[in-house]
Motif scaffolding. Sequence first.
Motif, PDB file in Angstrom:
ATOM      1  N   UNK A  38      37.324  41.617  30.758  1.00  0.00           N
ATOM      2  CA  UNK A  38      37.005  40.206  30.532  1.00  0.00           C
ATOM      3  C   UNK A  38      36.116  40.032  29.302  1.00  0.00           C
ATOM      4  N   UNK A  39      35.150  40.920  29.155  1.00  0.00           N
ATOM      5  CA  UNK A  39      34.267  40.842  27.992  1.00  0.00           C
ATOM      6  C   UNK A  39      35.089  40.903  26.709  1.00  0.00           C
ATOM      7  N   UNK A  40      35.994  41.854  26.670  1.00  0.00           N
ATOM      8  CA  UNK A  40      36.815  42.021  25.476  1.00  0.00           C
ATOM      9  C   UNK A  40      37.706  40.801  25.243  1.00  0.00           C
ATOM     10  N   UNK A  41      38.265  40.278  26.327  1.00  0.00           N
ATOM     11  CA  UNK A  41      39.140  39.105  26.186  1.00  0.00           C
ATOM     12  C   UNK A  41      38.377  37.900  25.658  1.00  0.00           C
ATOM     13  N   UNK A  42      37.205  37.678  26.224  1.00  0.00           N
ATOM     14  CA  UNK A  42      36.413  36.537  25.768  1.00  0.00           C
ATOM     15  C   UNK A  42      36.035  36.712  24.302  1.00  0.00           C
ATOM     16  N   UNK A  43      35.717  37.936  23.952  1.00  0.00           N
ATOM     17  CA  UNK A  43      35.366  38.187  22.557  1.00  0.00           C
ATOM     18  C   UNK A  43      36.543  37.856  21.647  1.00  0.00           C
ATOM     19  N   UNK A  44      37.723  38.316  22.025  1.00  0.00           N
ATOM     20  CA  UNK A  44      38.919  38.023  21.226  1.00  0.00           C
ATOM     21  C   UNK A  44      39.146  36.527  21.133  1.00  0.00           C
ATOM     22  N   UNK A  45      39.007  35.863  22.265  1.00  0.00           N
ATOM     23  CA  UNK A  45      39.228  34.412  22.292  1.00  0.00           C
ATOM     24  C   UNK A  45      38.285  33.684  21.340  1.00  0.00           C
ATOM     25  N   UNK A  46      37.005  34.029  21.451  1.00  0.00           N
ATOM     26  CA  UNK A  46      36.027  33.336  20.608  1.00  0.00           C
ATOM     27  C   UNK A  46      36.194  33.706  19.137  1.00  0.00           C
ATOM     28  N   UNK A  47      36.667  34.906  18.903  1.00  0.00           N
ATOM     29  CA  UNK A  47      36.915  35.287  17.516  1.00  0.00           C
ATOM     30  C   UNK A  47      38.054  34.461  16.926  1.00  0.00           C
ATOM     31  N   UNK A  48      39.100  34.290  17.699  1.00  0.00           N
ATOM     32  CA  UNK A  48      40.263  33.544  17.207  1.00  0.00           C
ATOM     33  C   UNK A  48      40.014  32.034  17.165  1.00  0.00           C
TER      34      UNK A  48
ATOM     35  N   UNK B 165      29.685  28.292  22.524  1.00  0.00           N
ATOM     36  CA  UNK B 165      29.626  29.686  22.060  1.00  0.00           C
ATOM     37  C   UNK B 165      30.545  29.937  20.870  1.00  0.00           C
ATOM     38  N   UNK B 166      29.990  30.667  19.926  1.00  0.00           N
ATOM     39  CA  UNK B 166      30.770  31.092  18.755  1.00  0.00           C
ATOM     40  C   UNK B 166      30.638  32.593  18.569  1.00  0.00           C
ATOM     41  N   UNK B 167      31.706  33.204  18.090  1.00  0.00           N
ATOM     42  CA  UNK B 167      31.673  34.635  17.816  1.00  0.00           C
ATOM     43  C   UNK B 167      31.524  34.874  16.323  1.00  0.00           C
ATOM     44  N   UNK B 168      30.932  35.985  15.973  1.00  0.00           N
ATOM     45  CA  UNK B 168      30.943  36.429  14.580  1.00  0.00           C
ATOM     46  C   UNK B 168      32.369  36.327  14.068  1.00  0.00           C
ATOM     47  N   UNK B 169      32.517  35.867  12.840  1.00  0.00           N
ATOM     48  CA  UNK B 169      33.865  35.644  12.336  1.00  0.00           C
ATOM     49  C   UNK B 169      34.288  36.658  11.282  1.00  0.00           C
ATOM     50  N   UNK B 170      33.334  37.392  10.764  1.00  0.00           N
ATOM     51  CA  UNK B 170      33.671  38.345   9.705  1.00  0.00           C
ATOM     52  C   UNK B 170      34.005  39.721  10.272  1.00  0.00           C
ATOM     53  N   UNK B 171      35.204  40.193   9.974  1.00  0.00           N
ATOM     54  CA  UNK B 171      35.710  41.416  10.595  1.00  0.00           C
ATOM     55  C   UNK B 171      34.817  42.628  10.311  1.00  0.00           C
ATOM     56  N   UNK B 172      34.410  42.790   9.077  1.00  0.00           N
ATOM     57  CA  UNK B 172      33.555  43.929   8.740  1.00  0.00           C
ATOM     58  C   UNK B 172      32.218  43.842   9.442  1.00  0.00           C
ATOM     59  N   UNK B 173      31.719  42.637   9.522  1.00  0.00           N
ATOM     60  CA  UNK B 173      30.440  42.444  10.198  1.00  0.00           C
ATOM     61  C   UNK B 173      30.583  42.782  11.680  1.00  0.00           C
ATOM     62  N   UNK B 174      31.666  42.362  12.276  1.00  0.00           N
ATOM     63  CA  UNK B 174      31.920  42.676  13.683  1.00  0.00           C
ATOM     64  C   UNK B 174      31.951  44.189  13.881  1.00  0.00           C
ATOM     65  N   UNK B 175      32.685  44.848  13.011  1.00  0.00           N
ATOM     66  CA  UNK B 175      32.798  46.297  13.098  1.00  0.00           C
ATOM     67  C   UNK B 175      31.421  46.951  12.968  1.00  0.00           C
ATOM     68  N   UNK B 176      30.668  46.474  12.008  1.00  0.00           N
ATOM     69  CA  UNK B 176      29.341  47.027  11.771  1.00  0.00           C
ATOM     70  C   UNK B 176      28.449  46.855  13.011  1.00  0.00           C
ATOM     71  N   UNK B 177      28.481  45.666  13.567  1.00  0.00           N
ATOM     72  CA  UNK B 177      27.651  45.381  14.737  1.00  0.00           C
ATOM     73  C   UNK B 177      28.050  46.275  15.916  1.00  0.00           C
ATOM     74  N   UNK B 178      29.346  46.408  16.130  1.00  0.00           N
ATOM     75  CA  UNK B 178      29.814  47.196  17.268  1.00  0.00           C
ATOM     76  C   UNK B 178      29.439  48.673  17.104  1.00  0.00           C
TER      77      UNK B 178
END
Lengths: 180, 180
Positions: free
Chosen positions: B26-36, B83-96
């Motif tokens: 669910x965490x992953x799904x919500x993250x994907x949803x908010x990213x999109x 709620x909003x998710x980080x939108x920058x792919x590299x930034x997301x990767x870096x954070x993770x």
Amino acid sequence: MKLSPTMQKYIVHWGEMGTRWGVNRTVAQIHALLFLANNPMTADEIMETLNVARSNVSNSLKELQSWGLVKVQHELGDRRDHFVALQDVWEIFRVITEERKKRELDPTLTVLRECAIEAETDTEIEAATREKMDQVLEFLEVLLSGYDDFKKLPPSTVIKLLKMGSKLGQLASLFGKEDV
Amino acid sequence: MKLSPTMQKYIVHWGEMGTRWGVNRTVAQIHALLFLANNPMTADEIMETLNVARSNVSNSLKELQSWGLVKVQHELGDRRDHFVALQDVWEIFRVITEERKKRELDPTLTVLRECAIEAETDTEIEAATREKMDQVLEFLEVLLSGYDDFKKLPPSTVIKLLKMGSKLGQLASLFGKEDV
DNA sequence: ATTTAATTTCTGTAATAACAGAAACAAAGG
DNA sequence: CCTTTGTTTCTGTTATTACAGAAATTAAAT
């Protein structure tokens, strides 16, 4: 096999690590055990050492063999299988990343590509969303093709590159002025 | 929020991916949803879109916030959290990667260092085993310090380095002749 | 061929994690 | 302050995964 306190701690922690990365605890423990062991071990020895069921050992060993992390050996006058793990740390790392890529990243890439294609004809989808999907796809493609390049290099070279670290970054930005 | 077929496929797959890497579906799904998503979403919207319980959404959002992947926003005249998710792919990767390192790799490093110290006085342990423990430790230390260097670089530079790929390897082997 | 040893597959149980729904809590508005 | 709205915590259930032990299978040796 008798486990010294340190080995025990090591193996237990490695099992813990496994679970956090989606690897079965027993599988990870057996892998750690065989890595630390200096002689091939039979399934029964592993079972006694780690106190897990024989079947569990058997299945875990099969899993480890399918990863290419453990191999079977036979000894003269002994019908039993003896198991050994890859002993070189870099090689282990290489095998794990490669296998993990093959099993998880590559299929994901396939799905993302399908999505990118479907998104083009999906009328309900917003342009901004489509762009973000494309960005993720491109990110993964760059990352994986970079990985493909680096994995060919001998570990000693990779170590050098790692140790060059940010110096390398400065270099790249210089080159970047007129684009590589 | 209405999910187009493509988005649905994307989100479902992302959830699947999560489970394979030790992240709650669910965490992953919500993250994907908010990213999109192109607009902030309320917990209730997320709940309806993904068909999961309200409490599940709440806990998952808390998790994502603790990772720094999702932030809360407020809108004028609306008491609800958006709620909003980080939108920058590299930034997301870096954070993770950074967060994952902090939560899993760093503690492991600590344990391995403890083991290395304990191994010195552990009389039951064989020399060869001790050496292997040391090799793993050194491997992780090189890898992580290298990572520390690279994470400081801007994504554009990292992309350049990745695209230089094996050329970089040749360079490093040259330098290597007289050691870096 | 039959016994013995070794390994794998199968089946049921136990542990864990994910989740829904309810209850409790917090806070803003009237 | 009391009601309304939103959020979190708690509790019980469900689903998944890990695992032990038994049964079945395979294969070597007598």
